[in-house]
Design a protein around this motif. Sequence first.
Motif, mmCIF file in Angstrom:
data_model
loop_
_atom_site.group_PDB
_atom_site.id
_atom_site.type_symbol
_atom_site.label_atom_id
_atom_site.label_comp_id
_atom_site.label_asym_id
_atom_site.label_seq_id
_atom_site.Cartn_x
_atom_site.Cartn_y
_atom_site.Cartn_z
ATOM 1 N N PRO A 102 -85.275 4.814 -33.781
ATOM 2 C CA PRO A 102 -85.892 3.922 -32.782
ATOM 3 C C PRO A 102 -85.811 2.462 -33.209
ATOM 4 N N ASP A 103 -85.732 1.585 -32.244
ATOM 5 C CA ASP A 103 -85.636 0.145 -32.527
ATOM 6 C C ASP A 103 -87.001 -0.392 -32.914
ATOM 7 N N SER A 104 -87.477 0.047 -34.059
ATOM 8 C CA SER A 104 -88.772 -0.413 -34.538
ATOM 9 C C SER A 104 -88.621 -0.893 -35.967
ATOM 10 N N GLY A 105 -89.337 -1.913 -36.302
ATOM 11 C CA GLY A 105 -89.266 -2.536 -37.622
ATOM 12 C C GLY A 105 -90.456 -3.485 -37.708
ATOM 13 N N PRO A 106 -90.315 -4.590 -38.385
ATOM 14 C CA PRO A 106 -89.085 -4.955 -39.094
ATOM 15 C C PRO A 106 -89.095 -4.412 -40.517
ATOM 16 N N PHE A 107 -87.910 -4.459 -41.147
ATOM 17 C CA PHE A 107 -87.758 -4.094 -42.540
ATOM 18 C C PHE A 107 -87.344 -5.330 -43.333
ATOM 19 N N GLN A 108 -87.835 -5.430 -44.549
ATOM 20 C CA GLN A 108 -87.410 -6.537 -45.400
ATOM 21 C C GLN A 108 -86.046 -6.255 -46.014
ATOM 22 N N GLY A 109 -85.732 -4.971 -46.158
ATOM 23 C CA GLY A 109 -84.438 -4.595 -46.702
ATOM 24 C C GLY A 109 -83.930 -3.317 -46.087
ATOM 25 N N ILE A 110 -82.617 -3.219 -45.935
ATOM 26 C CA ILE A 110 -81.949 -2.008 -45.466
ATOM 27 C C ILE A 110 -80.819 -1.705 -46.434
ATOM 28 N N VAL A 111 -80.741 -0.459 -46.897
ATOM 29 C CA VAL A 111 -79.658 -0.056 -47.784
ATOM 30 C C VAL A 111 -78.901 1.100 -47.148
ATOM 31 N N ALA A 112 -77.600 1.169 -47.433
ATOM 32 C CA ALA A 112 -76.746 2.239 -46.905
ATOM 33 C C ALA A 112 -75.666 2.524 -47.948
ATOM 34 N N PHE A 113 -75.890 3.555 -48.756
ATOM 35 C CA PHE A 113 -74.936 3.916 -49.795
ATOM 36 C C PHE A 113 -74.050 5.062 -49.324
ATOM 37 N N TYR A 114 -72.739 4.942 -49.570
ATOM 38 C CA TYR A 114 -71.772 5.981 -49.218
ATOM 39 C C TYR A 114 -71.842 6.312 -47.722
ATOM 40 N N VAL A 115 -71.842 5.272 -46.901
ATOM 41 C CA VAL A 115 -71.971 5.463 -45.453
ATOM 42 C C VAL A 115 -70.838 4.798 -44.671
ATOM 43 N N ILE A 116 -70.564 3.512 -44.922
ATOM 44 C CA ILE A 116 -69.747 2.757 -43.963
ATOM 45 C C ILE A 116 -68.295 3.193 -43.909
ATOM 46 N N PHE A 117 -67.765 3.823 -44.975
ATOM 47 C CA PHE A 117 -66.351 4.197 -44.916
ATOM 48 C C PHE A 117 -66.104 5.393 -44.010
ATOM 49 N N TYR A 118 -67.160 5.959 -43.422
ATOM 50 C CA TYR A 118 -66.976 7.021 -42.440
ATOM 51 C C TYR A 118 -66.857 6.494 -41.014
ATOM 52 N N PHE A 119 -67.024 5.183 -40.833
ATOM 53 C CA PHE A 119 -66.821 4.582 -39.509
ATOM 54 C C PHE A 119 -65.339 4.273 -39.348
ATOM 55 N N LEU A 120 -64.638 5.063 -38.540
ATOM 56 C CA LEU A 120 -63.203 4.895 -38.402
ATOM 57 C C LEU A 120 -62.836 3.812 -37.405
ATOM 58 N N LYS A 121 -63.763 3.455 -36.514
ATOM 59 C CA LYS A 121 -63.500 2.437 -35.496
ATOM 60 C C LYS A 121 -64.297 1.175 -35.796
ATOM 61 N N THR A 122 -63.625 0.035 -35.651
ATOM 62 C CA THR A 122 -64.275 -1.245 -35.933
ATOM 63 C C THR A 122 -65.504 -1.454 -35.062
ATOM 64 N N ASP A 123 -65.412 -1.079 -33.789
ATOM 65 C CA ASP A 123 -66.547 -1.279 -32.881
ATOM 66 C C ASP A 123 -67.764 -0.460 -33.317
ATOM 67 N N GLU A 124 -67.539 0.711 -33.882
ATOM 68 C CA GLU A 124 -68.656 1.539 -34.350
ATOM 69 C C GLU A 124 -69.345 0.888 -35.543
ATOM 70 N N LEU A 125 -68.552 0.329 -36.445
ATOM 71 C CA LEU A 125 -69.144 -0.336 -37.607
ATOM 72 C C LEU A 125 -69.863 -1.611 -37.180
ATOM 73 N N ARG A 126 -69.293 -2.332 -36.217
ATOM 74 C CA ARG A 126 -69.965 -3.532 -35.707
ATOM 75 C C ARG A 126 -71.319 -3.163 -35.093
ATOM 76 N N ALA A 127 -71.370 -2.064 -34.348
ATOM 77 C CA ALA A 127 -72.636 -1.616 -33.749
ATOM 78 C C ALA A 127 -73.641 -1.236 -34.833
ATOM 79 N N PHE A 128 -73.159 -0.637 -35.908
ATOM 80 C CA PHE A 128 -74.019 -0.281 -37.040
ATOM 81 C C PHE A 128 -74.632 -1.544 -37.656
ATOM 82 N N PHE A 129 -73.795 -2.546 -37.925
ATOM 83 C CA PHE A 129 -74.284 -3.801 -38.492
ATOM 84 C C PHE A 129 -75.238 -4.516 -37.524
ATOM 85 N N LYS A 130 -74.923 -4.468 -36.237
ATOM 86 C CA LYS A 130 -75.758 -5.135 -35.236
ATOM 87 C C LYS A 130 -77.152 -4.523 -35.191
#
Length: 258
Positions: A102-130
């Motif tokens: 859910p779009d609820s926060g805020p967080f002071q920090g977000i971590v994502a280990f061993y995650v982003i290399f599974y996004f094969l499409k640039t638009d999907e990774l951009r949505a993740f970062f957004k």
Amino acid sequence: MKERSVESTFSGPIAEMWDDIFNPAAEKEVSFYLNQFKGTPLQGKTLDIGCGTGRFLLPLLKQGHQAVGIDSSDAMLDVFRRKAQAAGIEPDVRHMSFDGYPDSGPFQGIVAFYVIFYFLKTDELRAFFKKAFSLLSPGGLLLFNYYNPFEIWEPKKWGYPNTYPYEWGFGRVEYTYTPVDYIRGIAEMQEYSMVSKDGVPRFDYKTRHVRFYTMTELQLLLEDVGFSDVRTFSGLVESPVREEDLRGYSLYTTARKP
């Protein structure tokens, strides 16, 4: 975003083996993360995307910090809950993917280990970062790691074996990459894992696709969604590196929300 289908593959033996193979880096990652808040100590919550067995999140909770963990693997979360119960901690962990969070926060920090290399499409990774950007408070930090293409994306390094010795035995991980799309850096990754603990071996094997992003690609995507002060580190050393002198199998990138 594809992390739902990817993370759900971490089940069975690999969930039990994960800590044995990857835990040695957890203490350094926690220290590195907390050091990023030197000017403003970590007081708000942290969101751990793909928290798995809690190898990063549990040490953070033990230090008294507030955090939420999400993961799509029941088996990984079961290991996390057992470890937390033994430590007398009740973690806030949720069985879900990040795109369902859910779009609820805020967080002071977000971590994502061993995650982003599974996004094969640039638009999907951009949505993740957004989405990560939207969940952070002003001045908040995003930290993630990824495989370094300059260390892997060449024929002589498409096989990557690594052995970790322990007092009770050893862990071994072997990665083999078969290029699928040279232009976008997509490869089929075959992963073979083995842990021999007290003379008892355990094995796991899986095949999936990954994408090797360059530091420049990631920086442009992060800045495109609003992040600033993007830095990349090798070996969790405090001095950032440039793309032309990158070394190390796994790289770590930090980005700030202005």
